[in-house]
Design a protein around this motif. Structure first.
Motif, PDB file in Angstrom:
ATOM      1  N   CYS A  81     -11.239   2.153   4.453  1.00  0.00           N
ATOM      2  CA  CYS A  81     -10.960   3.355   5.233  1.00  0.00           C
ATOM      3  C   CYS A  81     -11.642   3.299   6.597  1.00  0.00           C
ATOM      4  O   CYS A  81     -12.734   2.751   6.716  1.00  0.00           O
ATOM      5  CB  CYS A  81     -11.534   4.518   4.443  1.00  0.00           C
TER       6      CYS A  81
ATOM      7  N   TYR B 166      -7.513   4.184  -3.380  1.00  0.00           N
ATOM      8  CA  TYR B 166      -7.926   4.804  -2.124  1.00  0.00           C
ATOM      9  C   TYR B 166      -8.004   6.302  -2.356  1.00  0.00           C
ATOM     10  O   TYR B 166      -6.981   6.968  -2.490  1.00  0.00           O
ATOM     11  CB  TYR B 166      -6.932   4.470  -1.000  1.00  0.00           C
TER      12      TYR B 166
ATOM     13  N   ALA C 116      -6.384   3.814   7.173  1.00  0.00           N
ATOM     14  CA  ALA C 116      -6.992   2.804   6.309  1.00  0.00           C
ATOM     15  C   ALA C 116      -6.194   1.514   6.429  1.00  0.00           C
ATOM     16  O   ALA C 116      -5.094   1.498   6.995  1.00  0.00           O
ATOM     17  CB  ALA C 116      -7.022   3.284   4.853  1.00  0.00           C
TER      18      ALA C 116
ATOM     19  N   THR D  28       0.867  -1.180   0.000  1.00  0.00           N
ATOM     20  CA  THR D  28       0.000   0.000   0.000  1.00  0.00           C
ATOM     21  C   THR D  28       0.899   1.224   0.000  1.00  0.00           C
ATOM     22  O   THR D  28       1.821   1.308   0.810  1.00  0.00           O
ATOM     23  CB  THR D  28      -0.903   0.029   1.250  1.00  0.00           C
TER      24      THR D  28
ATOM     25  N   SER E 208      -9.573   9.479  -0.736  1.00  0.00           N
ATOM     26  CA  SER E 208     -10.195   9.940   0.502  1.00  0.00           C
ATOM     27  C   SER E 208     -10.301  11.465   0.463  1.00  0.00           C
ATOM     28  O   SER E 208      -9.306  12.171   0.603  1.00  0.00           O
ATOM     29  CB  SER E 208      -9.297   9.459   1.648  1.00  0.00           C
TER      30      SER E 208
ATOM     31  N   SER F 276      -5.385  -2.244   4.130  1.00  0.00           N
ATOM     32  CA  SER F 276      -5.663  -3.143   3.020  1.00  0.00           C
ATOM     33  C   SER F 276      -5.350  -4.555   3.492  1.00  0.00           C
ATOM     34  O   SER F 276      -4.581  -4.753   4.434  1.00  0.00           O
ATOM     35  CB  SER F 276      -4.853  -2.769   1.781  1.00  0.00           C
TER      36      SER F 276
ATOM     37  N   GLU G 299     -11.919   2.515  -2.574  1.00  0.00           N
ATOM     38  CA  GLU G 299     -12.626   3.136  -1.468  1.00  0.00           C
ATOM     39  C   GLU G 299     -12.631   4.630  -1.748  1.00  0.00           C
ATOM     40  O   GLU G 299     -11.594   5.212  -2.076  1.00  0.00           O
ATOM     41  CB  GLU G 299     -11.863   2.792  -0.174  1.00  0.00           C
TER      42      GLU G 299
ATOM     43  N   THR H 256      -9.090  -2.719   0.082  1.00  0.00           N
ATOM     44  CA  THR H 256      -8.578  -1.551   0.808  1.00  0.00           C
ATOM     45  C   THR H 256      -9.777  -0.838   1.414  1.00  0.00           C
ATOM     46  O   THR H 256     -10.753  -0.575   0.713  1.00  0.00           O
ATOM     47  CB  THR H 256      -7.831  -0.592  -0.147  1.00  0.00           C
TER      48      THR H 256
END
Lengths: 371, 371
Positions: free
Chosen positions: B70, A118, B171, A68, A120, B173, A155, B68
């Motif tokens: 959050c 991801y 977060a 990640t 956000s 994963s 996400e 993944t």
């Protein structure tokens, strides 16, 4: 506002590794203590992958790598440059984000297979800007296609109060496979006499961006400043990170397995000595420096030690290969569209990076990554 | 400040799914278009996993799931409650974050193997608070041990200007394995007559937290308000999300493979109908509501439709199992430390969730998750 006379450095620009590194080491130790949990599943970790750029598990003989990675603050540059160019630049930002993950994943010898997004945001409003949203999605899809990976999911939270209003925290995770054990590049093969092949960067990539942003603040014309090649500073900073997957895949297809690899990101050329062993990495040449990096070095008033110790300075990725495969490695990289140079060699000796043309040496104690 | 007389709802509390869902669908379509990239690697995706909670690939016969996820904004509650309790609560926050990933991963039938951490702070200073840092690391390690997963690595960026100063975007994963194809729970097995077993939540978990925070703002004593059981509101909100991995692992060990699973997160009980097919989900009972959720419903002035449509209301996870395995499923869950109820059944019929004891029905058009 910073004084025009003070050199900018990375700490002044907001990233203080001396505060982050102790946590990294504490977390690495705790993480390592969980490895025993795999035994009950008939799975084991490849222990040497701890501390490397991606984590590798042996799942019934199938070697799976995962990672990640975060983009960093480069999206702030896109936000600031958009009014100057009329483009959102989030297609480039998407590529940067995926590059952060896959360029690390390939260092262990993996072929990336899937990516998760991801995204956000600082609030639901972020997603209501249709052009930016379409650019982000299109850039993400295109980078996946270049790397031949499947975009598996993602996400997209809206986190007002955590992420700044109008901003987005971007990251990617990736899963890959190492098809055979001899493709694992975790360091055991690195040896005295190996050649170091450097792959070209496109510019700043996504590391050193805090410095680039700080510099924009004190330039009279900010991101609109023209570089020597006539491009806007802001546009040049936004050149997307090179995706090195086509190069590593082409090498594997040609039967060349690097002895080790390093993605040149934070810590700049100090990353060249990320291998846990004791070797001297001696460079007899340096790649041409992209105009945007020369500009940053000059206008931030930083010397070569600071520049090469925190920025990629034209070298985005280092491949350590058998000396007799070095020229072919560079040729294959160029054929895959990425310029490459046989720039140095690995020597028995104290752990250090020696850049001869610049009379620069980084000693072992200038890099702290491991527990 | 909100008026005391206005009911709080999720939109007012800052999460507007009508803005996010179109992006999710656009991204899902682009993501789906990349699936062909796997063919050159001799890998294929399990197509039915697209739109489910985790992505599954068939890698030479090995089924690998990845995800993944959050945390959301729950860390803001920890920050606000710390001065009241003298504890950082980041050990709980760590568990919440891991739960978001692994509780989704298990819905496809996977055994989680590894977790990566994503801790993105508003500045290097975040990591200098040693107690908070130690709690976060310890909680992360403990949750990994409970779930029998290896903490494989992570990313700890400092992102001033993207993440709010003093805050952290958390977060996780996760990668898991589905040991045999008959363990895949992607929906094809769900059938008229199946039972729905609900697993207890510990409280709000990590969804609906924006609402809980908004409520704290308008309570005269905020997070220090006492609940009916004498605990502080803020402390109760921070009860960590239940890790459901021990339950699903115990079920697999007993030879029980759910026909489908749903992690009850955002959209509350509407998530019960996340399966792509057309079924009626009829509940003849509802689990006891944790005091903190009763308190939120009462003081936010929201009705059952709003409460069950956005919060878990005591049910954190739904297992859809063959009717003759329902009681044993509940018994195994309880033995694994999680209360459970055979609460409803799956019926042929229009897609809807019917909660009989509350005279509540959620229609199909009240949930939009898929392309």
């Amino acid at each position: 506002m910073s004084s025009q006379n003070t050199p900018l450095d990375y700490t002044a620009a907001g990233v203080d590794y001396s505060k982050i590194d102790p946590l990294k080491i504490l977390a690495q130790q705790a993480a390592s203590a969980t490895r025993g949990n795999l035994a009950g599943h008939g799975v084991s970790e490849i222990a040497a992958s701890r501390g490397e750029s991606a984590y590798v598990m042996d799942i019934g003989g199938t070697l799976i790598a995962s990672i990640t990675e975060c983009l960093g603050t480069k999206a702030l540059v896109a936000d600031a440059v958009r009014p100057l160019t009329g483009r959102t630049h989030y297609d480039s930002i998407a590529q940067d984000t995926i590059a952060m993950a896959v360029n690390d994943l390939v260092t262990v010898g993996a072929t990336p297979l899937s990516v998760h997004a991801y995204w956000s945001a600082g609030g639901s409003d972020w997603f209501a800007d249709e052009q930016r949203m379409r650019d982000l999605v299109a850039g993400w899809q295109k980078a996946c296609d270049v790397c031949k990976v499947s975009w598996g999911g993602g996400e997209t939270p809206a986190l007002a109060g955590v992420v700044e209003a109008g901003r987005i925290d971007l990251a990617a995770s990736s899963v890959g496979i190492i098809p055979s054990r001899d493709r694992l590049t975790l360091g055991d093969k690195l040896a005295d006499g190996d050649a170091i092949v450097l792959l070209a960067s496109s510019g700043i990539h996504a590391n050193g961006v805090s410095l680039a942003r700080k510099l924009a603040e004190r330039l009279p014309d900010g991101y609109a400043t023209k570089l020597s090649d006539g491009r806007l500073y802001g546009e040049a900073v936004l050149d997307p990170t090179v995706l090195y997957v086509p190069v590593t895949e082409a090498l594997f297809a040609a039967g060349i397995v690097p002895h080790y690899s390093a993605n040149i990101t934070g810590h700049g050329w100090r990353k060249v000595m990320r291998h846990p062993g004791s070797f001297t990495y001696r460079f007899s040449m340096v790649p041409p420096v992209p105009p945007v990096l020369s500009f940053i070095q000059q206008h931030a008033g930083i010397d070569d030690r600071e520049a090469y110790g925190s920025l990629n300075m034209g070298a985005g990725f280092a491949l350590y290969v058998a000396a007799d495969q070095a020229e072919e490695t560079a040729r294959i990289a160029r054929a895959a569209g990425v310029d490459a140079w046989v720039a140095g060699r690995v020597e028995a000796g104290p752990k250090q990076v020696v850049i001869e043309p610049l009379s620069l040496t980084f000693a072992a104690d200038e890099l702290h990554l491991r527990a």
